[in-house]
Design an enzyme around this catalytic site. Structure first.
Site, PDB file in Angstrom:
ATOM      1  N   HIS A 188      35.684   8.415 -55.313  1.00 53.42           N
ATOM      2  CA  HIS A 188      35.536   9.562 -56.218  1.00 53.42           C
ATOM      3  C   HIS A 188      35.244  10.860 -55.470  1.00 53.42           C
ATOM      4  O   HIS A 188      34.602  11.756 -56.007  1.00 53.42           O
ATOM      5  CB  HIS A 188      34.469   9.295 -57.289  1.00 53.42           C
ATOM      6  CG  HIS A 188      34.611   7.961 -57.946  1.00 53.42           C
ATOM      7  ND1 HIS A 188      35.670   7.646 -58.780  1.00 53.42           N
ATOM      8  CD2 HIS A 188      33.860   6.832 -57.843  1.00 53.42           C
ATOM      9  CE1 HIS A 188      35.549   6.399 -59.181  1.00 53.42           C
ATOM     10  NE2 HIS A 188      34.470   5.876 -58.629  1.00 53.42           N
ATOM     11  N   ARG A 189      35.678  10.929 -54.202  1.00 53.89           N
ATOM     12  CA  ARG A 189      35.484  12.122 -53.352  1.00 53.89           C
ATOM     13  C   ARG A 189      34.007  12.436 -53.113  1.00 53.89           C
ATOM     14  O   ARG A 189      33.625  13.575 -52.858  1.00 53.89           O
ATOM     15  CB  ARG A 189      36.239  13.316 -53.933  1.00 53.89           C
ATOM     16  CG  ARG A 189      37.741  13.047 -54.071  1.00 53.89           C
ATOM     17  CD  ARG A 189      38.525  14.244 -54.505  1.00 53.89           C
ATOM     18  NE  ARG A 189      38.422  15.363 -53.594  1.00 53.89           N
ATOM     19  CZ  ARG A 189      39.113  15.510 -52.455  1.00 53.89           C
ATOM     20  NH1 ARG A 189      39.958  14.566 -52.083  1.00 53.89           N
ATOM     21  NH2 ARG A 189      38.962  16.575 -51.733  1.00 53.89           N
ATOM     22  N   LEU A 190      33.150  11.419 -53.182  1.00 55.09           N
ATOM     23  CA  LEU A 190      31.719  11.579 -52.919  1.00 55.09           C
ATOM     24  C   LEU A 190      31.445  11.234 -51.452  1.00 55.09           C
ATOM     25  O   LEU A 190      30.637  10.369 -51.127  1.00 55.09           O
ATOM     26  CB  LEU A 190      30.910  10.687 -53.869  1.00 55.09           C
ATOM     27  CG  LEU A 190      31.184  10.914 -55.361  1.00 55.09           C
ATOM     28  CD1 LEU A 190      30.404   9.931 -56.204  1.00 55.09           C
ATOM     29  CD2 LEU A 190      30.875  12.354 -55.754  1.00 55.09           C
TER      30      LEU A 190
END
Length: 191
Positions: free
Chosen positions: A169-171
Site C-alpha cells: 500500500h506504498r507504506l
C-alpha cells in the site's frame, strides 16, 4: 553507533544472490555547471566507508559534468528484493594506481574499447568506431594495454545514504543515515 556500510554490505550480498543481472548496476546522476541534470547506469567497482567507486572516460559527458560540478547521486535498485539505496555526496578522483590496477582486470576487448571510444561524442557511423578499435588492437598487439590517460576512477564520498524497502500500500520503510564529521546519525523518513 550508526553504520550504513555494514547494512549496505548485507544488502549488496543479498542482491548478488537474487538479482538476475548486474547487482552492482547503479544510476549515476550528475549535473553540469549550468545545473542541467543527467543520469546513466554505471557499475560499482568498489565501496567502503571512504565511498562508492566507478570508472569512466574523463572526457565523457559525466566526466565533464563531474569536473564542473563535483557532486553526484547514486541509486541502487534491486527489483528482486524490492529495495533501493540512495547515496548523495561529493565526488573525487581515485588515485591513478587504483585506476591502473582496475583497468588491468578488464577484458582486453574492453581495454581496447577505452582507447577507441570518444565516449559521449557524436559518431558519424559505426564503421568509424570499429576502425578505431582495429587500430588500437594493432597498436597494442602482443603487449599489455595500458590505461588511457583520459580514463580513470571516481569515488562518491557519501554525505547521505537512504535505505528504502517496499511495503504494501506504498507504506514504504525509509532509513536515512547522514554523515556528521566522522560519525553518522540515523533516522526515518515518511514514505
Amino acid at each position: 553507533m550508526a553504520n550504513p556500510f555494514a547494512l549496505f554490505d548485507e544488502w549488496l550480498a543479498e542482491a548478488r544472490a537474487s538479482e538476475p543481472n548486474d547487482p552492482e548496476a547503479i544510476a549515476l546522476a550528475t549535473a553540469g555547471s549550468d545545473g542541467s541534470p543527467s543520469v546513466r547506469i554505471v557499475l560499482l567497482k568498489g565501496h567502503g566507508p571512504e565511498g562508492f567507486i566507478f570508472y569512466t572516460n574523463d572526457e565523457s559527458a559525466k566526466g565533464e559534468q563531474i569536473a564542473g560540478n563535483p557532486r553526484a547521486a547514486l541509486l541502487f535498485h534491486w527489483k528482486s528484493l524490492r529495495r533501493q539505496v540512495r547515496v548523495e555526496g561529493l565526488v573525487e578522483r581515485v588515485p591513478d594506481r587504483d585506476a591502473d590496477a582496475y583497468f588491468a582486470t578488464r577484458s582486453r576487448d574492453s581495454q581496447l574499447g577505452a582507447w577507441a571510444s570518444d565516449q559521449s561524442r557524436s559518431l558519424e557511423n559505426r564503421e568509424i568506431f570499429e576502425a578505431r578499435y582495429d587500430d588500437a588492437r594493432r597498436q597494442f598487439d602482443g603487449q599489455d594495454v595500458p590505461r588511457p590517460p583520459h580514463w580513470g576512477g571516481y569515488r562518491v564520498i557519501p554525505e547521505r545514504i537512504e535505505f528504502w524497502v517496499d511495503r504494501p500500500h506504498r507504506l514504504h520503510e525509509r532509513r536515512l543515515f547522514v554523515r556528521d564529521g566522522d560519525s553518522w546519525s540515523e533516522g526515518l523518513l515518511y514514505p
